[in-house]
Design a protein around this motif. Structure first.
Motif, PDB file in Angstrom:
ATOM      1  N   TYR A  60       0.821  -1.216   0.000  1.00 27.08           N
ATOM      2  CA  TYR A  60       0.000   0.000   0.000  1.00 27.08           C
ATOM      3  C   TYR A  60       0.858   1.270   0.000  1.00 27.08           C
ATOM      4  N   VAL A  61       2.155   1.139  -0.277  1.00 24.84           N
ATOM      5  CA  VAL A  61       3.085   2.266  -0.109  1.00 24.84           C
ATOM      6  C   VAL A  61       2.762   3.400  -1.075  1.00 24.84           C
ATOM      7  N   LYS A  62       2.590   3.074  -2.359  1.00 23.84           N
ATOM      8  CA  LYS A  62       2.361   4.120  -3.364  1.00 23.84           C
ATOM      9  C   LYS A  62       1.039   4.843  -3.106  1.00 23.84           C
ATOM     10  N   LEU A  63      -0.013   4.083  -2.821  1.00 27.28           N
ATOM     11  CA  LEU A  63      -1.300   4.715  -2.564  1.00 27.28           C
ATOM     12  C   LEU A  63      -1.271   5.524  -1.274  1.00 27.28           C
ATOM     13  N   ARG A 114       1.339   7.083  -0.016  1.00 23.46           N
ATOM     14  CA  ARG A 114       2.075   8.329  -0.313  1.00 23.46           C
ATOM     15  C   ARG A 114       1.182   9.318  -1.069  1.00 23.46           C
ATOM     16  N   LYS A 115       0.362   8.788  -1.970  1.00 25.54           N
ATOM     17  CA  LYS A 115      -0.553   9.658  -2.717  1.00 25.54           C
ATOM     18  C   LYS A 115      -1.569  10.308  -1.783  1.00 25.54           C
ATOM     19  N   VAL A 116      -2.074   9.547  -0.809  1.00 31.17           N
ATOM     20  CA  VAL A 116      -3.019  10.108   0.164  1.00 31.17           C
ATOM     21  C   VAL A 116      -2.370  11.221   0.967  1.00 31.17           C
ATOM     22  N   ARG A 117      -1.165  10.994   1.436  1.00 27.59           N
ATOM     23  CA  ARG A 117      -0.480  12.008   2.253  1.00 27.59           C
ATOM     24  C   ARG A 117      -0.191  13.271   1.441  1.00 27.59           C
ATOM     25  N   LYS A 118       0.151  13.100   0.165  1.00 23.33           N
ATOM     26  CA  LYS A 118       0.402  14.257  -0.701  1.00 23.33           C
ATOM     27  C   LYS A 118      -0.877  15.059  -0.924  1.00 23.33           C
ATOM     28  N   LEU A 119      -1.986  14.356  -1.173  1.00 24.74           N
ATOM     29  CA  LEU A 119      -3.259  15.046  -1.387  1.00 24.74           C
ATOM     30  C   LEU A 119      -3.761  15.704  -0.109  1.00 24.74           C
ATOM     31  N   GLN A 120      -3.501  15.104   1.031  1.00 18.91           N
ATOM     32  CA  GLN A 120      -3.917  15.708   2.297  1.00 18.91           C
ATOM     33  C   GLN A 120      -3.158  17.005   2.578  1.00 18.91           C
ATOM     34  N   ARG A 121      -1.879  17.045   2.222  1.00 19.74           N
ATOM     35  CA  ARG A 121      -1.125  18.301   2.369  1.00 19.74           C
ATOM     36  C   ARG A 121      -1.673  19.375   1.422  1.00 19.74           C
ATOM     37  N   LYS A 122      -2.058  18.951   0.216  1.00 19.93           N
ATOM     38  CA  LYS A 122      -2.647  19.895  -0.741  1.00 19.93           C
ATOM     39  C   LYS A 122      -3.987  20.402  -0.234  1.00 19.93           C
ATOM     40  N   LEU A 123      -4.791  19.517   0.361  1.00 19.62           N
ATOM     41  CA  LEU A 123      -6.108  19.906   0.887  1.00 19.62           C
ATOM     42  C   LEU A 123      -5.981  20.927   2.013  1.00 19.62           C
ATOM     43  N   ALA A 124      -4.950  20.778   2.831  1.00 21.97           N
ATOM     44  CA  ALA A 124      -4.771  21.690   3.968  1.00 21.97           C
ATOM     45  C   ALA A 124      -4.460  23.117   3.515  1.00 21.97           C
ATOM     46  N   ARG A 125      -3.918  23.281   2.330  1.00 23.61           N
ATOM     47  CA  ARG A 125      -3.556  24.622   1.843  1.00 23.61           C
ATOM     48  C   ARG A 125      -4.671  25.289   1.047  1.00 23.61           C
ATOM     49  N   LYS A 174      -9.429   2.764  -2.834  1.00 26.21           N
ATOM     50  CA  LYS A 174      -8.545   1.799  -3.505  1.00 26.21           C
ATOM     51  C   LYS A 174      -7.776   0.979  -2.482  1.00 26.21           C
ATOM     52  N   ILE A 175      -7.281   1.639  -1.438  1.00 26.70           N
ATOM     53  CA  ILE A 175      -6.550   0.918  -0.389  1.00 26.70           C
ATOM     54  C   ILE A 175      -7.482  -0.056   0.325  1.00 26.70           C
ATOM     55  N   ALA A 176      -8.668   0.435   0.689  1.00 24.55           N
ATOM     56  CA  ALA A 176      -9.617  -0.401   1.432  1.00 24.55           C
ATOM     57  C   ALA A 176     -10.094  -1.583   0.589  1.00 24.55           C
ATOM     58  N   ASP A 177     -10.358  -1.353  -0.699  1.00 24.17           N
ATOM     59  CA  ASP A 177     -10.834  -2.436  -1.564  1.00 24.17           C
ATOM     60  C   ASP A 177      -9.750  -3.480  -1.797  1.00 24.17           C
ATOM     61  N   THR A 178      -8.507  -3.034  -1.987  1.00 22.46           N
ATOM     62  CA  THR A 178      -7.396  -3.974  -2.161  1.00 22.46           C
ATOM     63  C   THR A 178      -7.193  -4.815  -0.915  1.00 22.46           C
ATOM     64  N   ARG A 179      -7.220  -4.154   0.246  1.00 23.17           N
ATOM     65  CA  ARG A 179      -7.046  -4.880   1.501  1.00 23.17           C
ATOM     66  C   ARG A 179      -8.205  -5.846   1.750  1.00 23.17           C
TER      67      ARG A 179
END
Length: 399
Positions: free
Chosen positions: A218-221, A223-234, A255-260
Motif C-alpha cells: 500500500y506504499v504508493k497509494l 504516499r498519494k493520500v499524504r500528498k493530497l492531504q497536504r494539498k487539501l490543507a492549503r 482503492k486501499i480499502a478495496d485492495t485490503r
C-alpha cells in the motif's frame, strides 16, 4: 456472529449482509440526495432534542414529533416528498445507537467503549434503510420507493429473500445496495485439524504449517493520500478545488480499502475452508498503534478485519474459532521442547534453542505455539531450565 431469535438458533440460520454496486441516473441521484438529506435532518433534529433532555424520549415520541408533526410545518414540509420508511428507520437507528452507548458505559457491551451518537454531516457517507414495505426485487431490477427501478451489478444471486436494503453513498460518490439475508451454514470437509496464525507487518500471516501470506503493498497509494492531504490543507474551505481534492482523497482511500478487503476475504476463506479449528492471538492493536514508527504500517494491515472475517466465516462453515490470550509468551518459548528464553528484540528473526538445539524462524515458532495453546497442548515452562542463555543464529555462527 450472533443470531437473532430462538427459531434461527435452532434452524442454524445466520444473518448475512450482501452488498452490490449500482449506477443511478441523474434524476435518481437527485432523488437519493433528497432522501439522504431528509434522513440526515431527522437524525440531527432528534439527536439535538435527546442531548438537551434529562430523560431519553422513546422512538415513538421522536417519530411523532420530527416526522408526523414536522411535515405539517413550513420549515420541514419537504419531508413528505420522500418515503416515510427510511425516516422512521433513521429514528430507530438513533435509539439503537443510544442503547449501545448506555450498555457500553455499564459494561454490558464487550469491546472498546463507545461514544455518544454524533450529528451527521453532508460530506460524510450517506445511507438510508428501507424495510420490506419500501422495496421489491423483480429478477435483476430493484424497486425503491419514491426513487424508481435501479439495476445493480449482480455478482451472484441472493441466497434468500432480503428483509431490508440499505442504500449507501460513500465519500467517493459511489452507490451501493446492502441487503440483509439469511444464510444456512455450509457443511464442508476440512483438510487439517487446526492451524495457528501469527500476524505481522512484513509478512501478514505466518501459519503453523509453514506457509506464508504476503499482503499487498500500500506504499504508493499511501504516499498519494499524504500528498493530497497536504494539498487539501492549503486550499480554501468550501471552494470547488478543495471539493475535488477531497473526492480524490476518498477515491484513493477506497482503492486501499478495496485492495485490503479483497486480500483478506480470499485469505480468510482459504484458511477457514481448509482447517477445522482456526486459532489467532488477541493482539492489543490500540496499544501497538502508540508506536509512532509502526503505527501507520499497522493501521494499513487490517488485523482486526481479518479476525472478524475468520470469525464470521467459521460460523458459516461450521468451524471452531479460538482466540488465545495476548499474554501468552508465544515468541518466548521453544515450540519443540517448551524452553522459555524470554523476550527478544524485534530485529532478531531467527532463534536457536540452547536446550534442544532446534533452530526456529521467529514467526513460525510463534504460530506453532499459538496452535498448541489454542488446542490445549501448552508446554509446561516450569519443567524447563533457564540456566542457559538462548542466542540468535547469527551470534551462534559468529561463535
Amino acid at each position: 456472529m450472533r443470531t437473532h431469535g430462538s427459531n434461527r438458533e435452532v434452524l442454524g440460520i445466520i444473518p448475512h449482509i450482501d452488498s452490490t454496486r449500482f449506477y443511478p441516473t441523474i434524476q435518481q441521484q437527485q432523488s437519493l440526495a433528497q432522501l439522504f438529506g431528509c434522513c440526515r435532518v431527522v437524525w440531527n433534529d432528534a439527536l439535538a432534542l435527546c442531548k438537551n433532555s434529562l430523560k431519553l424520549p422513546s422512538s415513538g415520541d421522536l417519530q411523532k414529533l420530527f416526522i408526523t408533526q414536522a411535515k405539517k410545518t413550513e420549515e420541514r414540509h419537504w419531508l413528505s416528498e420522500v418515503s416515510a420508511i427510511p425516516l422512521q428507520q433513521s429514528i430507530a437507528d438513533l435509539g439503537i445507537a443510544y442503547k449501545n452507548f448506555f450498555n457500553s458505559l455499564k459494561g454490558k457491551r464487550k469491546g472498546k467503549k463507545l461514544g455518544s451518537p454524533r450529528f451527521k454531516k453532508k460530506t460524510s457517507q450517506q445511507s438510508a434503510r428501507l424495510t420490506r414495505g419500501g422495496f421489491s426485487i423483480n429478477r435483476e431490477t430493484v424497486y425503491l420507493a419514491h426513487i424508481g427501478n435501479v439495476n445493480p451489478i449482480w455478482s451472484r444471486s441472493l441466497p434468500s429473500e432480503p428483509s431490508s436494503v440499505t442504500v449507501v453513498k460513500d465519500c467517493a460518490n459511489r452507490y451501493f445496495l446492502s441487503f440483509v439475508v439469511d444464510v444456512e451454514p455450509v457443511s464442508l470437509e476440512a483438510k487439517n485439524q487446526s492451524i495457528g496464525i501469527d500476524l505481522g507487518i512484513k509478512t501478514f500471516a505466518f501459519m503453523s504449517d509453514g506457509t506464508k501470506a504476503e499482503s499487498p503493498s500500500y506504499v504508493k497509494l499511501d504516499r498519494k493520500v499524504r500528498k493530497l492531504q497536504r494539498k487539501l490543507a492549503r486550499q480554501e474551505k468550501d471552494s470547488k478545488r478543495r471539493h475535488r481534492t477531497r473526492i480524490k482523497i476518498a477515491k484513493t482511500h477506497n482503492k486501499i480499502a478495496d485492495t485490503r478487503k479483497d486480500f483478506l476475504h480470499k485469505l480468510s476463506t482459504k484458511v477457514v475452508s481448509e482447517n477445522q479449528a482456526i486459532i489467532l492471538e488477541d493482539l492489543n492493536v490500540s496499544g501497538m498503534m502508540k508506536n509512532r514508527k509502526l503505527s501507520r504500517a499497522i493501521s494499513l494491515q487490517g488485523w482486526r478485519q481479518f479476525r472478524v472475517f475468520c470469525s464470521v466465516k467459521s460460523v458459516k462453515y461450521d468451524r471452531e474459532f479460538v482466540v488465545i490470550s495476548r499474554w501468552e509468551p508465544t515468541s518466548q518459548v521453544c515450540s519443540e521442547c517448551g524452553y522459555k528464553w524470554g523476550k527478544l528484540d524485534l530485529k532478531v528473526r531467527s532463534v536457536q534453542c540452547i536446550n534442544c538445539g532446534a533452530t526456529h524462524d521467529r514467526d513460525q515458532n510463534a504460530a506453532k505455539n499459538i496452535n498448541k495453546v489454542g488446542m490445549g497442548n501448552r508446554h509446561d515452562s516450569k519443567c524447563t531450565s533457564r540456566r542457559k542463555k538462548t542466542t540468535s543464529v547469527a551470534s551462534v555462527d559468529e561463535a
